[in-house]
Design a protein around this motif. Structure first.
Motif, PDB file in Angstrom:
ATOM      1  N   ILE A 177       1.399 -48.436   5.584  1.00 12.09           N
ATOM      2  CA  ILE A 177       1.767 -47.933   4.273  1.00 12.09           C
ATOM      3  C   ILE A 177       0.750 -46.920   3.776  1.00 12.09           C
ATOM      4  O   ILE A 177      -0.430 -47.241   3.590  1.00 12.09           O
ATOM      5  N   LEU A 178       1.212 -45.696   3.562  1.00 12.07           N
ATOM      6  CA  LEU A 178       0.420 -44.644   2.934  1.00 12.07           C
ATOM      7  C   LEU A 178       0.687 -44.772   1.435  1.00 12.07           C
ATOM      8  O   LEU A 178       1.707 -44.305   0.933  1.00 12.07           O
ATOM      9  N   ALA A 179      -0.197 -45.482   0.744  1.00 12.24           N
ATOM     10  CA  ALA A 179      -0.028 -45.780  -0.677  1.00 12.24           C
ATOM     11  C   ALA A 179      -0.876 -44.810  -1.489  1.00 12.24           C
ATOM     12  O   ALA A 179      -2.102 -44.788  -1.358  1.00 12.24           O
ATOM     13  N   VAL A 180      -0.203 -44.003  -2.336  1.00 11.40           N
ATOM     14  CA  VAL A 180      -0.880 -42.960  -3.110  1.00 11.40           C
ATOM     15  C   VAL A 180      -0.749 -43.286  -4.594  1.00 11.40           C
ATOM     16  O   VAL A 180       0.362 -43.452  -5.102  1.00 11.40           O
ATOM     17  N   THR A 181      -1.892 -43.371  -5.273  1.00 10.96           N
ATOM     18  CA  THR A 181      -1.911 -43.696  -6.695  1.00 10.96           C
ATOM     19  C   THR A 181      -1.489 -42.492  -7.531  1.00 10.96           C
ATOM     20  O   THR A 181      -1.412 -41.359  -7.034  1.00 10.96           O
ATOM     21  N   ALA A 182      -1.278 -42.722  -8.820  1.00 10.78           N
ATOM     22  CA  ALA A 182      -0.889 -41.652  -9.746  1.00 10.78           C
ATOM     23  C   ALA A 182      -1.958 -40.563  -9.834  1.00 10.78           C
ATOM     24  O   ALA A 182      -1.632 -39.396 -10.081  1.00 10.78           O
ATOM     25  N   ASP A 183      -3.220 -40.928  -9.592  1.00 11.26           N
ATOM     26  CA  ASP A 183      -4.292 -39.923  -9.612  1.00 11.26           C
ATOM     27  C   ASP A 183      -4.641 -39.432  -8.205  1.00 11.26           C
ATOM     28  O   ASP A 183      -5.748 -38.954  -7.959  1.00 11.26           O
ATOM     29  N   ASN A 184      -3.665 -39.516  -7.299  1.00 10.41           N
ATOM     30  CA  ASN A 184      -3.770 -38.973  -5.926  1.00 10.41           C
ATOM     31  C   ASN A 184      -4.884 -39.577  -5.090  1.00 10.41           C
ATOM     32  O   ASN A 184      -5.472 -38.889  -4.249  1.00 10.41           O
ATOM     33  N   THR A 231       4.704 -44.919  -3.540  1.00  9.76           N
ATOM     34  CA  THR A 231       4.249 -44.299  -4.780  1.00  9.76           C
ATOM     35  C   THR A 231       4.746 -45.144  -5.948  1.00  9.76           C
ATOM     36  O   THR A 231       5.508 -46.086  -5.766  1.00  9.76           O
ATOM     37  N   GLY A 232       4.330 -44.763  -7.158  1.00  9.21           N
ATOM     38  CA  GLY A 232       4.665 -45.557  -8.325  1.00  9.21           C
ATOM     39  C   GLY A 232       3.990 -46.918  -8.242  1.00  9.21           C
ATOM     40  O   GLY A 232       4.619 -47.954  -8.436  1.00  9.21           O
ATOM     41  N   LEU A 233       2.691 -46.900  -7.952  1.00  9.46           N
ATOM     42  CA  LEU A 233       1.946 -48.135  -7.703  1.00  9.46           C
ATOM     43  C   LEU A 233       1.541 -48.831  -9.007  1.00  9.46           C
ATOM     44  O   LEU A 233       1.173 -48.174  -9.979  1.00  9.46           O
ATOM     45  N   GLU A 242     -10.302 -46.912  -2.551  1.00 13.63           N
ATOM     46  CA  GLU A 242      -9.415 -45.868  -3.051  1.00 13.63           C
ATOM     47  C   GLU A 242     -10.109 -44.546  -2.779  1.00 13.63           C
ATOM     48  O   GLU A 242     -11.171 -44.272  -3.350  1.00 13.63           O
ATOM     49  N   LEU A 243      -9.528 -43.745  -1.898  1.00 12.08           N
ATOM     50  CA  LEU A 243     -10.170 -42.518  -1.443  1.00 12.08           C
ATOM     51  C   LEU A 243      -9.389 -41.278  -1.868  1.00 12.08           C
ATOM     52  O   LEU A 243      -8.155 -41.277  -1.831  1.00 12.08           O
ATOM     53  N   THR A 244     -10.125 -40.236  -2.214  1.00 10.55           N
ATOM     54  CA  THR A 244      -9.493 -38.930  -2.383  1.00 10.55           C
ATOM     55  C   THR A 244      -9.187 -38.385  -0.994  1.00 10.55           C
ATOM     56  O   THR A 244      -9.716 -38.891   0.020  1.00 10.55           O
ATOM     57  N   LEU A 245      -8.374 -37.344  -0.930  1.00 11.80           N
ATOM     58  CA  LEU A 245      -8.086 -36.726   0.362  1.00 11.80           C
ATOM     59  C   LEU A 245      -9.367 -36.188   0.985  1.00 11.80           C
ATOM     60  O   LEU A 245      -9.589 -36.356   2.188  1.00 11.80           O
ATOM     61  N   ASP A 246     -10.237 -35.588   0.199  1.00 12.88           N
ATOM     62  CA  ASP A 246     -11.517 -35.079   0.731  1.00 12.88           C
ATOM     63  C   ASP A 246     -12.361 -36.211   1.316  1.00 12.88           C
ATOM     64  O   ASP A 246     -12.962 -36.064   2.381  1.00 12.88           O
ATOM     65  N   GLU A 247     -12.405 -37.345   0.620  1.00 11.02           N
ATOM     66  CA  GLU A 247     -13.170 -38.491   1.127  1.00 11.02           C
ATOM     67  C   GLU A 247     -12.553 -39.017   2.425  1.00 11.02           C
ATOM     68  O   GLU A 247     -13.274 -39.348   3.370  1.00 11.02           O
ATOM     69  N   ALA A 248     -11.233 -39.077   2.480  1.00 10.41           N
ATOM     70  CA  ALA A 248     -10.559 -39.539   3.697  1.00 10.41           C
ATOM     71  C   ALA A 248     -10.841 -38.587   4.861  1.00 10.41           C
ATOM     72  O   ALA A 248     -11.106 -39.041   5.983  1.00 10.41           O
ATOM     73  N   GLU A 249     -10.810 -37.294   4.591  1.00 11.77           N
ATOM     74  CA  GLU A 249     -11.130 -36.315   5.643  1.00 11.77           C
ATOM     75  C   GLU A 249     -12.562 -36.521   6.149  1.00 11.77           C
ATOM     76  O   GLU A 249     -12.818 -36.447   7.352  1.00 11.77           O
TER      77      GLU A 249
END
Length: 184
Positions: free
Chosen positions: A48-55, A127-129, A148-155
């Protein structure tokens, strides 16, 4: 064009465990000769790729005995016999993160190691977590730390090999592609 199918002559289950079974097969090869195959049977899984409201992306840090180390992954879990993948995805999201989702979309399914295993992983976007007050508990032999990671942190985690598995790298690359398309 050469016919590529291998015909099973004989199959023997040589191990049956809690999650997998191992089968030794004698096969007839496309050239008429015989060969042996060791095949792992697996019930399949979801991720599950779970993305919060704040991305931010929900990830779990978990010790993986086969690797003798912890890695950070998107939430995932094994399908129970006869279980629908979407229901399993909702269950695993809640158990591993404490969140439930309003929207669940199948992104893709893929075989993890088709050279020797039939495991298929169904990857969902959630989405809609919403954080649940009384979330389902983890399995008794499962221990995770939620991140909870930002895309930059995940990269960065991918570069540092903290994220080091195919399903999670796929998820990060999916988000990178979506970001690139949005900025086009």
């Amino acid at each position: 064009m050469t016919k590529l199918e291998e015909k099973t002559i004989r199959s023997e289950e040589i191990f049956s465990g809690k999650i997998i079974s191992l089968h030794l097969q004698d096969v007839e090869l496309p050239n008429g000769k015989q060969g042996k195959r060791e095949i792992i049977k697996h019930p399949g899984a979801v991720a599950i790729l779970a993305v919060t409201a704040d991305n931010k992306v929900l990830m779990v840090e978990q010790y993986r005995k086969a690797l003798e180390r912890t890695i950070v992954e998107i939430p995932a879990g094994k399908l129970e016999k006869g279980e629908e993948p979407a229901l399993c995805a909702r269950r695993e999201l809640e158990e591993e993160t404490g969140y439930e989702c309003e929207n669940l979309e199948l992104l893709t399914s893929f075989y993890t190691s088709p050279g020797f295993a039939d495991e298929i992983v169904h990857v969902y976007l959630a989405t809609g977590l919403t954080k649940k007050e009384n979330a389902a508990a983890l399995d008794e032999d499962e221990f995770v730390n939620l991140e909870e990671l930002t895309l930059d942190e995940a990269e960065q985690y991918v570069k540092e090999q903290k994220i080091f598995d195919a399903k999670t790298i796929f998820a990060v690359q999916y988000l990178q592609l979506q970001e690139a398309l949005k900025n086009k």
